[in-house]
Enzyme design. Structure first.
Site, PDB file in Angstrom:
ATOM      1  N   HIS A 162       0.021   4.005   1.143  1.00  0.00           N
ATOM      2  CA  HIS A 162       1.388   3.922   0.604  1.00  0.00           C
ATOM      3  C   HIS A 162       2.237   4.938   1.133  1.00  0.00           C
ATOM      4  O   HIS A 162       3.341   5.576   0.385  1.00  0.00           O
ATOM      5  CB  HIS A 162       1.274   4.145  -0.993  1.00  0.00           C
ATOM      6  CG  HIS A 162       0.496   3.126  -1.594  1.00  0.00           C
ATOM      7  ND1 HIS A 162      -0.997   3.207  -1.997  1.00  0.00           N
ATOM      8  CD2 HIS A 162       0.504   2.087  -2.452  1.00  0.00           C
ATOM      9  CE1 HIS A 162      -1.631   2.180  -2.438  1.00  0.00           C
ATOM     10  NE2 HIS A 162      -0.708   1.667  -2.765  1.00  0.00           N
ATOM     11  N   ASP A 207       2.743  -0.772   4.044  1.00  0.00           N
ATOM     12  CA  ASP A 207       1.370  -0.717   4.336  1.00  0.00           C
ATOM     13  C   ASP A 207       0.539  -2.060   4.289  1.00  0.00           C
ATOM     14  O   ASP A 207      -0.460  -2.238   5.043  1.00  0.00           O
ATOM     15  CB  ASP A 207       0.666   0.310   3.333  1.00  0.00           C
ATOM     16  CG  ASP A 207       1.459   1.558   3.366  1.00  0.00           C
ATOM     17  OD1 ASP A 207       1.069   2.623   3.580  1.00  0.00           O
ATOM     18  OD2 ASP A 207       2.663   1.548   2.760  1.00  0.00           O
ATOM     19  N   TYR A 208       1.161  -3.084   3.791  1.00  0.00           N
ATOM     20  CA  TYR A 208       0.605  -4.201   3.692  1.00  0.00           C
ATOM     21  C   TYR A 208       1.330  -5.397   4.512  1.00  0.00           C
ATOM     22  O   TYR A 208       0.971  -6.680   4.425  1.00  0.00           O
ATOM     23  CB  TYR A 208       0.312  -4.658   2.125  1.00  0.00           C
ATOM     24  CG  TYR A 208      -0.160  -3.492   1.427  1.00  0.00           C
ATOM     25  CD1 TYR A 208      -1.589  -3.042   1.544  1.00  0.00           C
ATOM     26  CD2 TYR A 208       0.339  -2.759   0.192  1.00  0.00           C
ATOM     27  CE1 TYR A 208      -2.233  -2.054   1.013  1.00  0.00           C
ATOM     28  CE2 TYR A 208      -0.345  -1.855  -0.532  1.00  0.00           C
ATOM     29  CZ  TYR A 208      -1.646  -1.521  -0.100  1.00  0.00           C
ATOM     30  OH  TYR A 208      -2.212  -0.528  -0.761  1.00  0.00           O
ATOM     31  N   ILE A 209       2.182  -4.951   5.353  1.00  0.00           N
ATOM     32  CA  ILE A 209       2.799  -5.917   6.457  1.00  0.00           C
ATOM     33  C   ILE A 209       2.177  -6.193   7.568  1.00  0.00           C
ATOM     34  O   ILE A 209       2.441  -6.965   8.302  1.00  0.00           O
ATOM     35  CB  ILE A 209       4.020  -5.339   6.400  1.00  0.00           C
ATOM     36  CG1 ILE A 209       5.054  -6.565   6.869  1.00  0.00           C
ATOM     37  CG2 ILE A 209       4.436  -4.386   7.652  1.00  0.00           C
ATOM     38  CD1 ILE A 209       6.518  -6.317   6.756  1.00  0.00           C
ATOM     39  N   LEU A 245      -0.672 -13.062  -4.535  1.00  0.00           N
ATOM     40  CA  LEU A 245      -0.682 -11.890  -3.703  1.00  0.00           C
ATOM     41  C   LEU A 245      -1.285 -12.343  -2.322  1.00  0.00           C
ATOM     42  O   LEU A 245      -2.360 -12.297  -1.988  1.00  0.00           O
ATOM     43  CB  LEU A 245      -2.002 -11.077  -4.459  1.00  0.00           C
ATOM     44  CG  LEU A 245      -2.152  -9.663  -4.262  1.00  0.00           C
ATOM     45  CD1 LEU A 245      -3.180  -8.851  -5.206  1.00  0.00           C
ATOM     46  CD2 LEU A 245      -2.176  -9.115  -2.783  1.00  0.00           C
TER      47      LEU A 245
HETATM   48  C1  LIG Z   1      -2.784  -6.192   0.755  1.00  0.00           C
HETATM   49  C2  LIG Z   1      -2.108  -5.652  -0.448  1.00  0.00           C
HETATM   50  N1  LIG Z   1      -1.067  -6.111  -1.132  1.00  0.00           N
HETATM   51  C3  LIG Z   1      -0.694  -5.389  -2.178  1.00  0.00           C
HETATM   52  C4  LIG Z   1      -1.156  -4.558  -2.592  1.00  0.00           C
HETATM   53  C5  LIG Z   1      -0.811  -3.815  -3.980  1.00  0.00           C
HETATM   54  N2  LIG Z   1      -1.682  -4.109  -5.094  1.00  0.00           N
HETATM   55  C6  LIG Z   1      -2.561  -3.187  -5.496  1.00  0.00           C
HETATM   56  S1  LIG Z   1      -3.712  -3.848  -6.656  1.00  0.00           S
HETATM   57  C7  LIG Z   1      -2.499  -5.078  -6.769  1.00  0.00           C
HETATM   58  C8  LIG Z   1      -3.004  -6.336  -7.517  1.00  0.00           C
HETATM   59  C9  LIG Z   1      -4.357  -6.608  -7.317  1.00  0.00           C
HETATM   60  O1  LIG Z   1      -4.848  -7.817  -8.383  1.00  0.00           O
HETATM   61  P1  LIG Z   1      -6.338  -8.175  -8.480  1.00  0.00           P
HETATM   62  O2  LIG Z   1      -6.756  -8.821  -7.080  1.00  0.00           O
HETATM   63  O3  LIG Z   1      -6.603  -9.266  -9.406  1.00  0.00           O
HETATM   64  O4  LIG Z   1      -7.310  -6.771  -8.659  1.00  0.00           O
HETATM   65  P2  LIG Z   1      -7.145  -6.108  -9.937  1.00  0.00           P
HETATM   66  O5  LIG Z   1      -6.317  -5.021  -9.763  1.00  0.00           O
HETATM   67  O6  LIG Z   1      -6.493  -7.097 -11.110  1.00  0.00           O
HETATM   68  O7  LIG Z   1      -8.675  -5.768 -10.136  1.00  0.00           O
HETATM   69  C10 LIG Z   1      -1.747  -5.259  -5.916  1.00  0.00           C
HETATM   70  C11 LIG Z   1      -0.697  -6.329  -5.664  1.00  0.00           C
HETATM   71  C12 LIG Z   1      -2.380  -3.832  -2.032  1.00  0.00           C
HETATM   72  N3  LIG Z   1      -3.125  -2.943  -2.566  1.00  0.00           N
HETATM   73  N4  LIG Z   1      -2.963  -4.438  -0.924  1.00  0.00           N
END
Ligand SMILES: Cc1ncc(C[n+]2csc(CCOP(=O)(O)OP(=O)(O)O)c2C)c(N)n1
Ligand SMILES: Cc1ncc(C[n+]2csc(CCOP(=O)(O)OP(=O)(O)O)c2C)c(N)n1
Ligand SMILES: [Mg+2]
Ligand SMILES: [Mg+2]
Lengths: 358, 329, 358, 329
Positions: C121, C78-80, C51
Site C-alpha cells: 500500500h 499497488d493492485y494496478i 474484486l
Molecule cells: C488485487 C487486490 N485488490 C484489492 C485489494 C484490497 N483488498 C484487501 S482485502 C479485500 C477484500 C477481500 O475479500 P475476500 O477475497 O472475500 O477475502 P476476505 O478478506 O473476506 O477474507 C480487498 C478488496 C487487494 N489486497 N488486492
C-alpha cells in the site's frame, strides 16, 4: 554455425541434461511446434501450457518455490504486461520474506521489432523490466552469448529475465559455441540436420533430435558487458537488435575517421557500470541506444548515472537514441522504419555526438 | 488423528485450546493496533473452527514430501495449529527486527516460513491461486502423498487467477494435487457477496472442469475436520484437485482499516464450547483456565516484544537478492 | 476548508451533475463505504464492482467506447500492475484505429507512501505510467488543484490517469475551492457535516449528502505546472507527496540563504517543459524529486531532457532524488523513512546541488 | 429475416454468396502474403457458416441503439455480411495508407469501424471479454434492444478475462445484455484443446453463474442461424447474458506463421453447397458464376490496392491523442 534459436535450444538441452532444468513451458513450447521461433524444439522437458500468461508466470514462481528449475516462456513480450504484478511478486519474494525464500526461475520472452510484427509483436520490455527490483535481466545479441547467458541464468538463485531480440533469432554469430559442429556452412547444415525439427509433418512426427555431444558449461557471467569494438572518440552502449547495428555504424564511421567504442551491455541488470565508466573516461562522450519507447526508458537511467558520476568528464552531452514515444510500431515498412533506431539513425546520432564534442 | 476415526476427547480439547489461543492472540493484536503498537491489523477471528482443523491436518515440513501452503491473510490459526510460536504474529504486528517471517517489513497476517513450506502470504488478492499451480506441478511429478493447499476469500474469486487455478489443475492427464479452499465470509471489504456474485456456490465453478467439490459450514469444527480430512485424502491419493468452500464468520470486520470492532456474527468458538460442554469434555473451570493461560502467555509475549529492537534503516537493501546484504549498485 | 478527499468527492459530484459523468466505480467505491479513502461517498453514480481490477479497467474502456464518461478506481495502485496491458490498450486504441476511436475515460488510484502501508500500500506508479503512450497523467498535490485537475480529466477526450498521493488525502490546502464553505475551521466543520458520511452505522444508513451549491467548473488545464515558490538558486521539480516537502525544505533553506524555486509539475504527461526550462535558465541548477524507485524513473527522463536541451546552461549536474531501488517499502517506521525521500533528504539534496554549482 | 420464420431461398443464396465471397477473399489474402504483398495473414476460413449468419443478424449502426461488437481476428466474414467493402481487408493486408481501419498500422483481420460500433480488433487474446463489460453496462442502462456481442477462440478462454466476463455479466440485478460467443476450433496455435481443457464444453463454465448457454455445430448454416437468432432474441429481450459455443473448422491453420496451408477439416461451404443443391436452390452453373464473380472482383481490388500509397513515415505520431497530428512533445 548455430543460429540464435539453435543456441538457446542447445543451452536448454545442456541444462536439462546437466543442470537440473526440469520444466520448459509456455504456449506452443512443447511438441508439435517447439516454440513459435523453434527455440524449444526437441527438448525432453518442454511442454505446452494453457493460453494464460498469468498461469505461466505463477507456475514458474511455484516451481521455484518447490526447488525446481524452470524456464517459462511468454510467447511475445507484448503479452507479458498483464503479469507485471507477478513479476514484481517474483522480484520481491526473497526480500519480503527477509531472505527466507529464493526464487531461481527464468522467464524467456522475445522482444523488439524487426520482423514486421506490427502493434503486438514488436514491443520492447527493457524499460519496464529494469524498473522491477529483484530480477537479473539479460539480453544477448549473438548465438554464443545467448548460450552462455542462458546457462548463467539457469545457475542463478534469483529470478532471471531472458530477453530474446526476435530480429536476431535466425541469425548466426561469428564465434562458435563450444561443442557445436564447425563454424562453416557445412557445420550449419549438419547442425540443422541434427537439431532442427523437419517441417514436413510426416517426418516431424517421427523425429528425434540428435544433440551435439560436446556441449559444455560455457557461461557468460551475469553482470559483465563486453567491448565489441574499440575506439577512442565515443562510447556507444547498446544491447539486443540495435547492438549489431551500432557495430555496423561504427565500422562505417571509421571510414570517416570516427572511432566508436561499442559496448554490448549483455546484462541490463545488474549492469556493468565499470566497463561503461572506464570507456567514457577514455572517450569523453557517450551514446546509449535501445529501441524501447524513449520516455522513462532504461537508457535515461544510464544517462542519469553518467551525469551523476562523470559529469565533469564529458566533452559532449550524453545522448539516448531510442524508439519514438508512440503507442505501437505500425505494420507498414515505412512506419516500422520510422519508429525505432535503424542503421542510418544510429550512424547519424554517433556523428552528432562526436561533432558536439568540445 | 485421521479422517476415519472419530476425534477423541483429548483431540477435541486440543482443538478447542488452539481456537481459544488463536482468538485471544487476534484480540490482543487488535488491541496492540488500537494502542498504537502497530500500524495495521488483519486476521482471522471467526475462522477458527475451520482453520485449526486445517492446520492440524497439514503434513508439515520442508520440501516436496510435505504439503505446500499458499494461504491468505487470515491464517494465523492455521499456523498456530501447526505449532507456530504465538510470538511470531506479535512481532509481525509490532514490525520488529526479530520478526522471522518478514523482518518487520510486512503487515501482520503476512507470514512466511520456508521450514514448513509456507510460501509468503502476500497482500495482492488471489495471486496465490497461480503460484499454487507451480508447487502443484512439482508435487504431481514427485512420488509422494504431499499436496499443495491454497486458500482465499470469496470476493477474490472474481480475479482471473482463481479461474486459472481451475483450468491448470484439471488439464487432462496432468491433474494437479491441489486442495483449493475458499473461505466464504459473504463479502469483501464492504461489498457483500450477494451484490456481486451470481454463483449459488463458488464451488460450482469447478464442476465444469470435472473437479470434485464440497460446500461446508466452516463454523462447525466436526464438519470442517471431517470435510478437510476427506478432501485431503482424495487429493493425497487420487492426485487430483478438490475445491472446498467453507462458510465462515468475520468477527472483527475486514481489518483495522474498517475499525476492527466486534460484529454480531456466529462465533464458532462459542458454538464449539457449547458442544464440548454438552459432551462433558469441558467445564466452566477449564474454560476459564484455558482462557487465562493463553491471555497471560500472550500478555507476556507482548511485553517482551515491545522491548525488542526495530529494523535497522540500512537493512532496507538486504535480500533483494538471495543471501545478499547491503546496497546492490 | 476541504480535504483532498473531499475535493475529489466534490469534483465528482460536480461532474455527475454538470459534466455528464455517469459511472464512478471500483472496489468499495459505492455505498456503504464510499471508497477506502472516502473520496466517493455520497455520489449518486458510484457503485461497487467485483474484486477484479482487469474487469474494472476493461469496463472503463468499454464505457468510453460507448460514449459514457466514467471514473474507474483501482483501490491502491499497488493492485494496478496486472492491468498494464489494458492500460496500454487504452493508450493505443485511438492510434491503432488511426483516429477512429477515442477513449475519454479516467482511472483514479492512490499512490505512494506515507501511511505505513507496507509492501502493498506504498507503491508509486509514475515511472511505469509515464512509459505508456496515449495517456494524460495528473497528480495534484493540494485539494484545490485536485478538484480542478479532476474536472480537466473529465473534459478530456483521451484516457486520463489521476494519481492521488495517499499521504495527502486527509490534508487541507490553503486555497479555497470555488464554492466550498469558508476556508476557516468553521468552514471545515460545516463541510464535514455536509458531505462526510457519519461513521455511526445507524446514522450512515439514513445519510444523504448536502452538497455545497456554489461549486463551479474551476479547472486546472492539463499540461500546466505551477511555480509554488520562487527562487534564483536552484529549480526543484516535484509532484505529489514530495511536493509539500520540497516547499518546506525550500523555506528552511531560505534561512541559510539558499533560494530554491519549487515547481509543482501537476501534470506528468504531457508535462510543462517550458516552465521547467525557463526556471532552469534562471537558476542553472535543477533537482527532480519523486518517490518512485530510482531506476528507469520518470525523473530520469526529465534529466535526459534537461541534458539534451540545457546542457550548456547548467552550472551544476542535474540530480534526481527518488525512492531506493528495493522491492518494497517496509512496514517499520525506520524502514519507510529510509526508503523514500523525506524532508531531511530533500533539504540535503538541494543544498548539495547548490553547493556543487560552478 | 428473423428467428421465427424459416429462411427463404433468396436468403439462403445471399448467405451462400457471402460465404463464398469471404472464402475467396481469405484465400486471396493468403496468396498476397505468399507473394510478398503483405507481412502476415490471419483470418477465418472455416468459420463462414457461423460468421455470415452472425453478421446478418447484427443490428448495425453507431451508438447505444445498435449492437456493439468486440470481435476477434477471424471475423472478416462477419463484417462482409454486414456490408463491408472487401477492399478493406485487402488494404489492411497490404498496409496501405488507405486502410480505413488502422491506416496501415495493424495486421490484417484487425478491423475497426466506429460507424458500426466495431471496436478495434486487437491481438492480445481475450481482452475483448473485459472491454465488452463496459459497453454491456452502457447498454444495460439504456432503453434499447441493442446488445453487446463478444467473440473469442477456445484456447483463449483460459485467460482470466473470459472468467471476468462471466462474473461481471451476471451480477445479481445488474445482468448485462451480452452475447458471449466462443468459436471452438479445438485448439490454439499448435496446442490442442484436448490437452489443456477438462471442460467438456466451455459453455458449461457459464452454468455456475446461472447463465443460459448453447453448444452448436458452427459448420451448419441453418443451425448457426437459428441458434444465433435465438440467443440474440434472449439477450435483446431479457437483457441478460448468453454464452453460445460454436464448433468450427480452421481450414488454413492458425495463420501465415504456421504456413497458411489447407488442412483437411470439414468445409462448411462445401456442406452448405451440397445442401443448397439438394434443395434446388443452387446449380452447377450458378456455383461457378458466384465464384467467378467474386474472384474477378477481388482480383480487381487487389490490383487497385497494389497501386495505393504506403503510409507516410511522419504519420507515426498521428492520433496518439484524439484528433492530434504530429509529434506531441
Ligand atoms: C488485487 C487486490 N485488490 C484489492 C485489494 C484490497 N483488498 C484487501 S482485502 C479485500 C477484500 C477481500 O475479500 P475476500 O477475497 O472475500 O477475502 P476476505 O478478506 O473476506 O477474507 C480487498 C478488496 C487487494 N489486497 N488486492
Ligand atoms: C495474450 C496473448 N497471448 C498469446 C498470443 C499469441 N497467440 C495468437 S493466436 C493464439 C491462439 C489462440 O487460440 P484460440 O483462442 O483458440 O483462437 P483461434 O486462433 O483458434 O481462433 C496465440 C497463443 C496472443 N495473441 N495474445
Ligand atoms: Mg470475503
Ligand atoms: Mg482455437
Amino acid at each position: 554455425m548455430a543460429t540464435y534459436a539453435q543456441a538457446v535450444r542447445m543451452a536448454l538441452h545442456y541444462a536439462e541434461t546437466h543442470l537440473g532444468l526440469s520444466h520448459v513451458f509456455g504456449q506452443d513450447v512443447g511438441a508439435p511446434l517447439g516454440g513459435v521461433f523453434t527455440a524449444t524444439q526437441g527438448l525432453k522437458t518442454a511442454w505446452n501450457t494453457p493460453l494464460d500468461e498469468r498461469g505461466i508466470i505463477g507456475a514458474a514462481i511455484g516451481l521455484a518455490m518447490a526447488g525446481k528449475r524452470c524456464v517459462a516462456e511468454i510467447q511475445f513480450c507484448d503479452y507479458i504486461f498483464n503479469t507485471i504484478d507477478l513479476l514484481k511478486l517474483a522480484g520481491n519474494t526473497c526480500w519480503s520474506s527477509n531472505g527466507g525464500w529464493c526464487l531461481p526461475m527464468t522467464v524467456m520472452t522475445p522482444v523488439g521489432s524487426g520482423i514486421r510484427g506490427s502493434i503486438y509483436h514488436s514491443h520492447s520490455f527493457d524499460a519496464m523490466m529494469t524498473h522491477i527490483p529483484g530480477w537479473k535481466i539479460v539480453m544477448p545479441s549473438n548465438p554464443k552469448e545467448a548460450y552462455g547467458l542462458m546457462l548463467a541464468c539457469l545457475q542463478d538463485q534469483n529470478p532471471t529475465m531472458y530477453l530474446l531480440p526476435k530480429a536476431l533469432i535466425y541469425g548466426k554469430g561469428d564465434e562458435a559455441i563450444p561443442g557445436e559442429p564447425s563454424l562453416d556452412q557445412e557445420g550449419s547444415k549438419q547442425l540443422r540436420e541434427m537439431i532442427d525439427k523437419p517441417v514436413d509433418p510426416r517426418l516431424a512426427a517421427q523425429w528425434e533430435p540428435n544433440w551435439p555431444t560436446g556441449l559444455t558449461d560455457y557461461t557468460v557471467p551475469i553482470g559483465q558487458g563486453r567491448i565489441v569494438r574499440e575506439g577512442a572518440d565515443i562510447t556507444v552502449v547498446s544491447y539486443g537488435r540495435t547492438l549489431p547495428l551500432c557495430v555496423k555504424a561504427a565500422h562505417r564511421l571509421a571510414e570517416q575517421g570516427i572511432e566508436a567504442e561499442v559496448i554490448d551491455l549483455r546484462t541490463l541488470w545488474p549492469y556493468d557500470w565499470e566497463l561503461i565508466a572506464t570507456s567514457i573516461l577514455k572517450t569523453h562522450a557517450v551514446l546509449y541506444v535501445n529501441e524501447d519507447t524513449e520516455v522513462t526508458n532504461f537508457g535515461e537511467h544510464l544517462i542519469r548515472r553518467t551525469v551523476d558520476e562523470l559529469f565533469y568528464d564529458l566533452l559532449a552531452k550524453p545522448r539516448l537514441l531510442a524508439g519514438e514515444f508512440i503507442p505501437g510500431i505500425g505494420l507498414a515498412h515505412t512506419l516500422e522504419q520510422a519508429s525505432v533506431p535503424q542503421l542510418e539513425t544510429i550512424e547519424k546520432a554517433i556523428s552528432e555526438v562526436v561533432a558536439g564534442k568540445l | 488423528m485421521n479422517a476415519a476415526t472419530p476425534l477423541a476427547s483429548s483431540d477435541l480439547l486440543a482443538i478447542y485450546d488452539l481456537m481459544v489461543q488463536s482468538r485471544i492472540l487476534e484480540e490482543q493484536l487488535i488491541k496492540m493496533f488500537k494502542q498504537g503498537h502497530g500500524f495495521f491489523w488483519i486476521g482471522g477471528p471467526g475462522e477458527e473452527a475451520f482453520n485449526v482443523p486445517l492446520g492440524k491436518l497439514i503434513k508439515k515440513g520442508q520440501g516436496l514430501d510435505y504439503d505446500f501452503l499458499h494461504l491468505h491473510y487470515r491464517s494465523n490459526a492455521v499456523l498456530l495449529a501447526m505449532g507456530m510460536d504465538p510470538v511470531d504474529p506479535i512481532r509481525q504486528m509490532r514490525n520488529t527486527a526479530t520478526d522471522t517471517h518478514s523482518g518487520g517489513r510486512n503487515f501482520c497476517g503476512h507470514l512466511s516460513k520456508p521450514e514448513w513450506n509456507l510460501t509468503p502470504i502476500t497482500s495482492p488478492i488471489e495471486v496465490q491461486y497461480v503460484t499454487a499451480i507451480g508447487t502443484g506441478i512439482a508435487q504431481r511429478d514427485h512420488k509422494t502423498d504431499a499436496i499443495t493447499i491454497v486458500t482465499g476469500g470469496d470476493a477474490g474469486t472474481a480475479e482471473g487467477d482463481f479461474a486459472s487455478c481451475l483450468v491448470w489443475s484439471t488439464r487432462p492427464g496432468q491433474e494437479l494435487p491441489i486442495l483449493i479452499i475458499v473461505t466464504n465470509n459473504q463479502g469483501g471489504i464492504s461489498t457483500s457477496y450477494a451484490t456481486q456474485h451470481a454463483e449459488r456456490h463458488i464451488a460450482d465453478r469447478a464442476k465444469a472442469f470435472g473437479m470434485k467439490t464440497n460446500v461446508i459450514d466452516g463454523n462447525d469444527v466436526m464438519e470442517s475436520y471431517a470435510a478437510i480430512a476427506e478432501a485431503m485424502h482424495y487429493v493425497r491419493t487420487e492426485r487430483k484437485p478438490f475445491l472446498l468452500e467453507a462458510n465462515v464468520s468475520r468477527l472483527y470486520g475486514h481489518s483495522s482499516a474498517s475499525g476492527a470492532n466486534f460484529q454480531a456474527e456466529e462465533d464458532p468458538i462459542a458454538r464449539f464450547r457449547e458442544c464440548l460442554i454438552q459432551q462433558n469434555v469441558l467445564d466452566v473451570t477449564s474454560i476459564k483456565e484455558i482462557e487465562e493461560k493463553h491471555t497471560q502467555a500472550i500478555h507476556a509475549l507482548i511485553s517482551q516484544v515491545l522491548t525488542e529492537r526495530m529494523p535497522d534503516p540500512a537493512s532496507i537493501f538486504d535480500y533483494t537478492y538471495w543471501q545478499q546484504k547491503g546496497r546492490v549498485m
